[in-house]
Design an enzyme around this catalytic site. Structure first.
Site, PDB file in Angstrom:
ATOM      1  N   THR A  80       6.046   4.734  -6.822  1.00 59.55           N
ATOM      2  CA  THR A  80       7.361   4.952  -6.207  1.00 59.55           C
ATOM      3  C   THR A  80       7.523   6.456  -6.025  1.00 59.55           C
ATOM      4  OG1 THR A  80       8.391   4.919  -8.398  1.00 59.55           O
ATOM      5  CG2 THR A  80       8.481   2.871  -7.153  1.00 59.55           C
ATOM      6  N   SER A 108       2.492   7.911  -6.716  1.00 63.31           N
ATOM      7  CA  SER A 108       2.793   7.828  -5.284  1.00 63.31           C
ATOM      8  C   SER A 108       2.340   9.087  -4.552  1.00 63.31           C
ATOM      9  CB  SER A 108       4.305   7.651  -5.091  1.00 63.31           C
ATOM     10  OG  SER A 108       4.651   7.889  -3.750  1.00 63.31           O
ATOM     11  N   TYR A 131      -0.615   7.246   1.523  1.00 59.56           N
ATOM     12  CA  TYR A 131      -0.127   6.921   2.866  1.00 59.56           C
ATOM     13  C   TYR A 131      -1.030   7.694   3.802  1.00 59.56           C
ATOM     14  CZ  TYR A 131       4.405   5.013   1.317  1.00 59.56           C
ATOM     15  OH  TYR A 131       5.389   4.243   0.767  1.00 59.56           O
ATOM     16  N   THR A 157      -1.547   2.061   0.965  1.00 59.64           N
ATOM     17  CA  THR A 157      -0.409   1.208   1.331  1.00 59.64           C
ATOM     18  C   THR A 157      -0.480   0.907   2.816  1.00 59.64           C
ATOM     19  OG1 THR A 157       0.884   2.118  -0.463  1.00 59.64           O
ATOM     20  CG2 THR A 157       2.122   1.074   1.313  1.00 59.64           C
ATOM     21  N   LYS A 230      -2.554  -2.246  -0.657  1.00 62.59           N
ATOM     22  CA  LYS A 230      -1.234  -2.670  -1.159  1.00 62.59           C
ATOM     23  C   LYS A 230      -0.362  -3.060   0.029  1.00 62.59           C
ATOM     24  CE  LYS A 230       2.780  -0.907  -3.703  1.00 62.59           C
ATOM     25  NZ  LYS A 230       3.788  -0.588  -2.691  1.00 62.59           N
ATOM     26  N   HIS A 254       6.579  -4.344  -0.604  1.00 63.07           N
ATOM     27  CA  HIS A 254       7.101  -2.977  -0.747  1.00 63.07           C
ATOM     28  C   HIS A 254       8.514  -3.011  -1.358  1.00 63.07           C
ATOM     29  CE1 HIS A 254       6.015   1.159   0.985  1.00 63.07           C
ATOM     30  NE2 HIS A 254       7.118   1.392   0.312  1.00 63.07           N
ATOM     31  N   ASP A 285       3.549  -7.388  -6.920  1.00 64.17           N
ATOM     32  CA  ASP A 285       4.786  -6.719  -7.333  1.00 64.17           C
ATOM     33  C   ASP A 285       5.941  -7.209  -6.483  1.00 64.17           C
ATOM     34  OD1 ASP A 285       4.988  -5.236  -4.940  1.00 64.17           O
ATOM     35  OD2 ASP A 285       4.231  -3.387  -5.814  1.00 64.17           O
ATOM     36  N   ARG A 309      11.225  -0.539  -9.339  1.00 58.84           N
ATOM     37  CA  ARG A 309      12.560   0.009  -9.630  1.00 58.84           C
ATOM     38  C   ARG A 309      12.889   0.129 -11.121  1.00 58.84           C
ATOM     39  NH1 ARG A 309      12.900  -3.156  -5.137  1.00 58.84           N
ATOM     40  NH2 ARG A 309      13.847  -2.263  -3.263  1.00 58.84           N
TER      41      ARG A 309
END
Ligand code: FNR
Length: 362
Positions: A80, A108, A131, A157, A230, A254, A285, A309
């Site tokens: 995250t 991340s 990314y 991702t 992912k 996501h 997830d 989260r």
């Protein structure tokens, strides 16, 4: 709330009180109608447990391994972005907590702490989430940095060719991320006249919407590390990922922040696991808030789960200690679930221990 939090949902409530609205909304929110966001947790509630009794559960073992690394439990930290929005300790605090809980943290790409800083702060087992930006040399540089700093895998991702429409961020004029890893590599100026979410403006300048399967092969060619994808939600894509030579598949929407109205990840997990057929490990997830949720994911074939989260809520409430408490709560709940369901080890958890809505129609 006067007394200390007893579960992950209570951590969320405390985080709501602790954080500025813009940051809490950024963490909590999902895309558009937030239909999938609600479904991510409700889908777990529609799966029931079928316990077995009179099994000796005087000792319950929740430890496991993933890609050859020993973990205290099949519970990992999802990538995250921007942990400093939650707490000044940022990703360094989260990584220390992950190390103390003996689990894997996926750092991340959009980390607010530098990858070097996180690497030197503790000896957590770390994966790096990537990314792919339009400027491909940035991916090459970051993957090389992660590899030389002892990261153990790259998690690419693949559900973010563009940023999902997050209306809370638009309303709050969410500030753009400060991605420390990009210092000296890229600077993006957002146009303050445009209004709306600056985060979205930043994303549309940077993310490469042309990313496709051949690029997974390219990514594998620039690193010796295992590459996991992912954001897989279909059996077709799971098969393509295996053809492309990935080392693991993460079933994920996501956290419902990209395309609204996609299936909750737990609802497609079993068919993806079947399509993968044991070729590579599968993680899931999205919406995991209880030890029973972890148990359900394992029963439907996941090797382990990732949590997003709640980690940030723990961080917001109590920094490193808060993250440790969140992970330990989930671990304790999983251990109790296994005892009450008659499963002394993770291998004892089977498909027969759960009943899905589809099972009830048969
Ligand atoms: C995310 N997620 C995410 N995923 C990713 O691959 N790279 C990223 O930088 C981020 N950033 C991010 C920020 C925030 C605030 C959230 C809530 C989520 C998605 C994340 O990895 C994961 O898929 C979900 O968070 C899992 O759902 P839960 O556990 O939050 O319900």
């Amino acid at each position: 709330m006067e007394s200390p939090p007893l579960n992950l949902r209570e951590f969320e409530e405390l985080a709501r009180r602790a954080l500025p609205k813009m940051f809490f909304d950024y963490i909590r929110g999902g895309a558009e109608d937030e239909f999938t966001l609600r479904q991510n947790t409700e889908a777990f509630q529609r799966i029931s447990l079928i316990p077995r009794v009179l099994v000796d559960v005087s000792s319950v073992n929740i430890s496991t391994s993933f890609l050859g690394y020993d973990l205290s439990a099949p519970i990992m930290v999802a990538p995250t972005g921007q942990h400093k929005f939650a707490h000044p300790g940022g990703e360094v605090s989260t990584a220390r907590a992950a190390a103390k809980c003996k689990t894997i943290m996926v750092l991340s790409f959009s980390s607010s702490c530098k990858i070097e800083e996180v690497a030197s702060s503790c000896n957590a087992i770390r994966f790096f989430q990537l990314y792919v930006y339009k400027r491909r040399e940035i991916a090459v540089k970051l993957v090389n940095r992660a590899e030389s700093l002892g990261f153990k895998a790259i998690v690419v991702t693949v559900d973010t060719p563009r940023l999902g429409r997050r209306e809370a961020d638009i309303r709050n004029k969410m500030i753009p991320p400060k991605i420390s890893n990009l210092e000296g590599l890229l600077s993006i100026d957002v146009d303050s006249q445009k209004g709306g979410s600056y985060l979205e403006q930043f994303a549309s300048e940077t993310f490469d919407p042309s990313l496709s399967w051949k690029d997974i092969v390219w990514l594998k060619s620039i690193t010796k590390l295992p590459v996991l994808v992912k954001g897989i939600l279909s059996t077709e894509d799971a098969r393509k990922a295996i053809e492309a030579g990935v080392s693991g598949i993460i079933v994920s929407n996501h956290g419902a922040r990209q395309l609204d109205y996609v299936s909750p990840s737990i609802s497609v997990l079993e068919e993806v696991v079947k399509a993968v057929g044991g070729a590579v490990p599968v993680l899931v997830d999205g919406g995991i808030r209880r030890g029973t949720d972890v148990f359900k994911a394992l029963a439907l074939g996941a090797n382990a789960v990732m949590v997003g989260r709640p980690i940030l809520y723990g961080l917001a409430v109590e920094g490193e200690q808060g993250v440790i408490k969140v992970i330990e709560m989930l671990k304790n709940e999983l251990e109790l679930t296994m005892a009450l369901a008659g499963c002394p080890t993770l291998k004892d958890i089977t498909r027969k221990h759960v009943q899905t809505p589809a099972d009830r129609l048969r």
